[in-house]
Design a protein around this motif. Structure first.
Motif, short mmCIF file in Angstrom:
data_model
loop_
_atom_site.label_atom_id
_atom_site.label_comp_id
_atom_site.label_asym_id
_atom_site.label_seq_id
_atom_site.Cartn_x
_atom_site.Cartn_y
_atom_site.Cartn_z
N LEU A 262 0.79 -1.15 -0.20
CA LEU A 262 0.10 0.24 -0.19
C LEU A 262 0.94 1.28 0.03
CD1 LEU A 262 -3.07 0.47 -0.11
CD2 LEU A 262 -2.84 0.96 2.51
N ALA A 263 1.76 1.07 0.85
CA ALA A 263 2.81 2.50 0.86
C ALA A 263 3.64 2.54 -0.38
CB ALA A 263 3.96 2.11 2.09
N HIS A 264 3.93 1.50 -1.13
CA HIS A 264 4.77 1.36 -2.50
C HIS A 264 3.58 2.05 -3.29
CE1 HIS A 264 6.39 -0.41 -6.02
NE2 HIS A 264 7.60 -0.15 -5.12
N ASN A 265 2.40 1.95 -3.57
CA ASN A 265 1.50 2.42 -4.57
C ASN A 265 1.44 3.85 -4.13
OD1 ASN A 265 1.13 -0.06 -5.78
ND2 ASN A 265 -0.49 -0.66 -4.54
N PHE A 266 1.31 4.21 -2.75
CA PHE A 266 1.41 5.49 -2.45
C PHE A 266 2.22 6.29 -2.83
CE2 PHE A 266 2.23 8.86 0.85
CZ PHE A 266 1.04 9.47 0.82
N PHE A 267 3.41 6.01 -2.69
CA PHE A 267 4.52 6.63 -3.02
C PHE A 267 4.89 6.76 -4.83
CE2 PHE A 267 6.94 5.24 0.91
CZ PHE A 267 6.67 6.53 1.48
N LEU A 268 4.35 5.71 -5.43
CA LEU A 268 4.36 5.69 -6.87
C LEU A 268 3.36 6.98 -7.43
CD1 LEU A 268 4.55 1.96 -7.96
CD2 LEU A 268 6.39 3.69 -8.12
N GLN A 269 2.35 6.95 -6.57
CA GLN A 269 1.25 8.01 -7.00
C GLN A 269 1.90 9.28 -6.81
OE1 GLN A 269 -2.63 7.47 -4.83
NE2 GLN A 269 -2.80 5.48 -5.90
N LYS A 270 2.67 9.60 -5.72
CA LYS A 270 3.16 10.83 -5.50
C LYS A 270 4.23 11.18 -6.53
CE LYS A 270 0.95 11.97 -1.55
NZ LYS A 270 0.30 13.28 -1.50
N LEU A 271 4.96 9.90 -6.99
CA LEU A 271 6.01 10.17 -8.08
C LEU A 271 5.22 10.60 -9.30
CD1 LEU A 271 8.93 9.87 -8.85
CD2 LEU A 271 8.55 7.47 -9.41
N SER A 272 4.06 9.88 -9.68
CA SER A 272 3.46 10.45 -10.86
C SER A 272 2.94 11.74 -11.06
CB SER A 272 2.62 9.39 -11.14
OG SER A 272 1.43 9.49 -10.19
N LYS A 273 2.73 12.34 -9.84
CA LYS A 273 2.27 13.67 -9.85
C LYS A 273 3.28 15.06 -9.86
CE LYS A 273 -1.81 12.49 -7.30
NZ LYS A 273 -2.57 12.66 -6.01
N LEU A 274 4.82 14.21 -9.71
CA LEU A 274 5.89 15.45 -9.72
C LEU A 274 6.02 15.99 -11.30
CD1 LEU A 274 8.98 13.71 -7.77
CD2 LEU A 274 7.31 15.56 -7.30
N PRO A 275 6.43 17.19 -11.40
CA PRO A 275 7.13 17.88 -12.59
C PRO A 275 7.80 17.06 -13.33
CG PRO A 275 7.11 19.40 -10.87
CD PRO A 275 6.64 18.19 -10.28
N SER A 276 7.78 16.80 -14.83
CA SER A 276 8.81 16.17 -15.54
C SER A 276 10.30 16.17 -15.13
CB SER A 276 8.63 16.36 -16.86
OG SER A 276 7.23 16.13 -17.45
N LEU A 277 10.57 17.43 -14.66
CA LEU A 277 12.03 17.39 -14.51
C LEU A 277 12.33 17.04 -13.18
CD1 LEU A 277 14.64 19.03 -14.90
CD2 LEU A 277 14.03 21.05 -13.73
N ASP A 278 11.59 17.06 -12.06
CA ASP A 278 11.81 16.44 -10.78
C ASP A 278 11.80 15.01 -10.74
OD1 ASP A 278 11.85 19.04 -9.59
OD2 ASP A 278 10.28 18.97 -8.95
N LYS A 279 10.75 14.44 -11.63
CA LYS A 279 10.68 13.14 -11.76
C LYS A 279 11.93 12.27 -12.38
CE LYS A 279 6.70 11.73 -13.35
NZ LYS A 279 5.54 11.49 -14.27
N GLY A 280 12.39 13.13 -13.59
CA GLY A 280 13.61 12.55 -14.11
C GLY A 280 14.94 12.53 -13.12
N ILE A 281 15.05 13.54 -12.32
CA ILE A 281 15.98 13.85 -11.12
C ILE A 281 15.94 12.45 -10.42
CG2 ILE A 281 16.91 15.06 -9.25
CD1 ILE A 281 15.92 17.44 -10.71
N ILE A 282 14.68 12.19 -9.96
CA ILE A 282 14.45 10.85 -9.10
C ILE A 282 14.93 9.63 -9.72
CG2 ILE A 282 12.61 9.36 -7.83
CD1 ILE A 282 13.17 12.24 -6.26
N GLN A 283 14.60 9.40 -10.95
CA GLN A 283 14.89 8.26 -11.67
C GLN A 283 15.98 8.17 -11.99
OE1 GLN A 283 11.91 8.83 -14.87
NE2 GLN A 283 10.26 7.86 -13.98
N ASN A 284 16.82 9.26 -12.43
CA ASN A 284 18.38 9.37 -12.50
C ASN A 284 19.05 8.78 -11.21
OD1 ASN A 284 20.90 9.79 -14.13
ND2 ASN A 284 20.95 11.39 -12.62
#
Length: 650
Positions: free
Chosen positions: A405-427
């Protein structure tokens, strides 16, 4: 903040303190890792299995175990379940397997870990013989290798990994031959290896946690049952935990709701630990109603008390937010509340952890914190306040399993980030995975080169086991027989030299054995390093430095070589009581500072070397301070003899 009290009880370290603040001088209680500033054991390296000695009345037991530490210091009740577990343990011929089952949130894993820790604390009354090996394994359908995450093909493959885990009590690395056999052939191989070392099927206790994750169909459950029956019959006794009442030949122990009195006592203990004043001030009748509303479930009571303490609300307000929700709704509510209280850096670490493919453990968390730029402890502050993950602590190391449940919660938060911030996290996640792969590869190569080569014979394996058990005289005899059996093995001579120095404390024999190891293989950097360490003990700095340089030229890292040079000089300085020790300490501190600049996360045994570096730097600085304080410098030695405005230079 002010530290008011530090306690060590039931294998758990806790610190109690209070924030220094005019407006809200809140009190707090936090868990500490076993390797902390107050622990003398904080700098010891942890192997997968460790040797424990249990003294009970006039009897002494010894065992090898990899049992995680307790999950809580507020364990309450469960006397009936603990008594049934004890009864099962003391009747090895009546039942080979025991199943701990019940719904989520009632504390199955908590119960098992409490029982096992009581066992090694000598609290459990054992009448049928203490197990000599206890192997704990969390069931998973995936495994991490230096090639990344791999999925097991079936139930048997997943459980075979837990069976191979047992062999780490006998050797630090498993050769390829252990992965060429499967099923019954693997079980027979493990049984034969244990029998060779003198262990019977009543000497081993295998604990398998969360087995419900392995079987999703009737066919899977039948396969699981057959596999467990074969293991229990040939290898050892088994304790299983599952949310299901598995249909197999086991002694079942159900974990359900606490009694009213147990619930009241648990609420009071939790209230005192977390300084939740509404709970501390409530009467028994009020707490009885509260526990009833929460179905006498430990997870919900823990959630209520923590929420009251951190949100500074009353019992009614907390219940209105919590008790009407389902378990999943409750956790989502707690996640959102915790998310709002976390710093942005802490949030980013969690987003990295759900994006990586490597295991979430102290190393990957450390890499993620390094990428974000926050201290490791700051991340743990947020972890302690939430239900994001199940933490399995082995003292100096730990594993985290982020709940679905927490894993899905964090993935939802990640999906709502701006593209630039999301790219930084994935990198950042990609970098953490690369670090983990490199570390796994380096560790595996190092252990294969060093340990497997040294302990390839039966006498050598037996010597290692005797060493782990603290049987020094027996281990020495076995090492000598191993040397006769494998006289050209430089790695074995090197490990014997290490044993003679650190465990038998025979410096002269250690020196002779280390020289033999180097003579057998002049290009073995481990043997060169061991000889250098022994020469420092003999105060031969010049020769030791030469061997350190040779080891460095053959691949030992700059950081490790500088660390050993510094420790060598510190040990020499300890033998000197006057000011002549000062140059050794100054040089040691210089080596430690240079080592600190060179050390890398990907270095072999990074954590152990980092801990030793911090430890010996502090010891050297303290020793230097004491020497200088006890030997004040005369003013005439440091001040000019002229222009003193009439003062006597003396």
């Amino acid at each position: 903040m002010v530290v008011k009290k530090v306690t060590f009880k039931k294998s758990l370290w806790k610190v109690q303190g209070q924030v220094l603040c005019w407006d809200n001088a809140a009190e707090f209680t936090s868990d500490l890792q076993e390797a902390n500033v107050f622990s003398e054991q904080g700098f010891q390296r942890q192997n997968k299995f460790k040797y424990s000695q249990i003294i009970k009345e006039s009897e002494k037991f010894s065992l090898l175990q990899n049992i995680p530490t307790r999950q809580t210091s507020t364990f309450e009740g469960r006397k009936k379940e603990l008594a049934r577990l004890t009864k099962w343990l003391n009747e090895p011929e009546e039942s080979r397997s025991c199943l701990i089952f019940g719904d989520g949130g009632y504390g199955k894993t908590t119960l098992v870990l409490e029982f096992l820790n009581k066992l090694i604390d000598g609290v459990i009354e054992v009448t049928a013989g203490m197990p000599e090996i206890i192997s704990y394994h969390t069931a998973k359908m995936t495994k991490w290798t230096d090639q990344g995450i791999t999925h097991f093909r079936g139930i048997s493959n997943a459980m075979e990994d837990g069976i191979r885990e047992i062999m780490y009590c006998l050797q630090d690395v498993l050769g390829k031959e252990w992965y060429r056999v499967e099923g019954v052939a693997l079980i027979d191989k493990v049984r034969n290896e244990l029998a060779t070392q003198g262990y019977s099927r009543n000497d081993l206790l295998l604990v398998l946690d969360n087995t419900e994750t392995l079987a999703t169909s009737v066919a899977d459950r039948e396969e699981l049952t057959d596999f467990f029956d074969e293991v229990a019959r040939k290898i050892g006794r088994i304790i299983l935990t599952s949310r299901r009442r598995e249909l197999m030949n086991v002694t079942p122990i159900q974990v359900s709701a606490l009694t009213e009195e147990e619930s009241i006592q648990l609420l009071r203990r939790l209230g005192a630990e977390h300084c939740a004043k509404p709970i501390m001030q409530a009467g028994d009748a009020r707490l009885r109603r509260v526990s009833s509303q929460l179905s006498h479930k430990p997870l919900l009571m823990d959630a209520l008390v923590k929420y009251i303490a951190r949100a500074s609300v009353g019992i009614d307000d907390a219940l209105s937010s919590i008790f009407r929700k389902s378990n999943d709704q409750l956790l989502e509510f707690l996640y959102e509340d915790a998310w709002l209280r976390m710093s942005e850096s802490q949030r980013h670490v969690y987003l990295i952890l759900v994006s990586i493919t490597c295991p979430v453990d102290e190393f990957s968390v450390g890499y993620a914190c390094q990428e974000i730029g926050i201290p490791h402890d700051e991340f743990h502050q947020s972890l302690d306040e939430t239900y994001f993950a199940n933490l399995t602590s082995y003292g100096q190391s730990y594993e985290l399993e982020i709940v679905d449940l927490a894993h899905n919660f964090f993935l939802q938060k990640l999906s709502k980030l701006p593209s630039l911030d999301k790219g930084i996290i994935q990198n950042c996640a990609k970098i953490v995975d690369e670090h983990a792969k490199e570390r796994e590869k380096v560790e595996l190569e190092y252990k294969n080169d060093r340990v497997a080569e040294a302990f390839r014979g039966q006498y050598a394996k037996a010597a290692k086991i005797a060493t782990d058990k603290g049987k020094i005289a027996d281990a020495r005899d076995l090492f000598e027989m191993a040397i006769q059996d494998d006289s050209m093995n430089a790695a074995l001579h090197d490990r014997f030299a290490w044993f003679l120095l650190h465990r038998a404390h025979d410096l002269d024999e250690a020196f002779n054995m280390a020289r033999k190891a180097v003579n057998l293989d002049e290009k073995n950097p481990d043997a060169l390093l061991t000889l250098a360490i022994i020469l420092y003990h003999k105060s031969d700095v010049e020769s030791a430095d030469n061997y350190i340089q040779k080891a460095n030229n053959l691949g030992k890292s700059n950081s490790l070589c500088l660390l050993r040079m510094g420790i060598g000089r510190y040990q020499i300085a300890k033998k000197i009581s006057d000011k002549t020790a000062i140059p050794y300490l100054e040089k040691a501190i210089d080596c430690f500072n240079r080592s600190n600049r060179e050390i890398k996360y990907t270095d072999r045994y990074y954590t152990k070397n980092r801990n030793e570096l911090n430890k010996y730097l502090a010891l050297s600085q303290n020793a230097l301070h004491i020497l200088r304080s006890n030997n004040p410098t005369h003013l005439s030695e440091v001040a000019p003899n002229t222009n003193l405005s009439g003062f006597d230079p003396a």
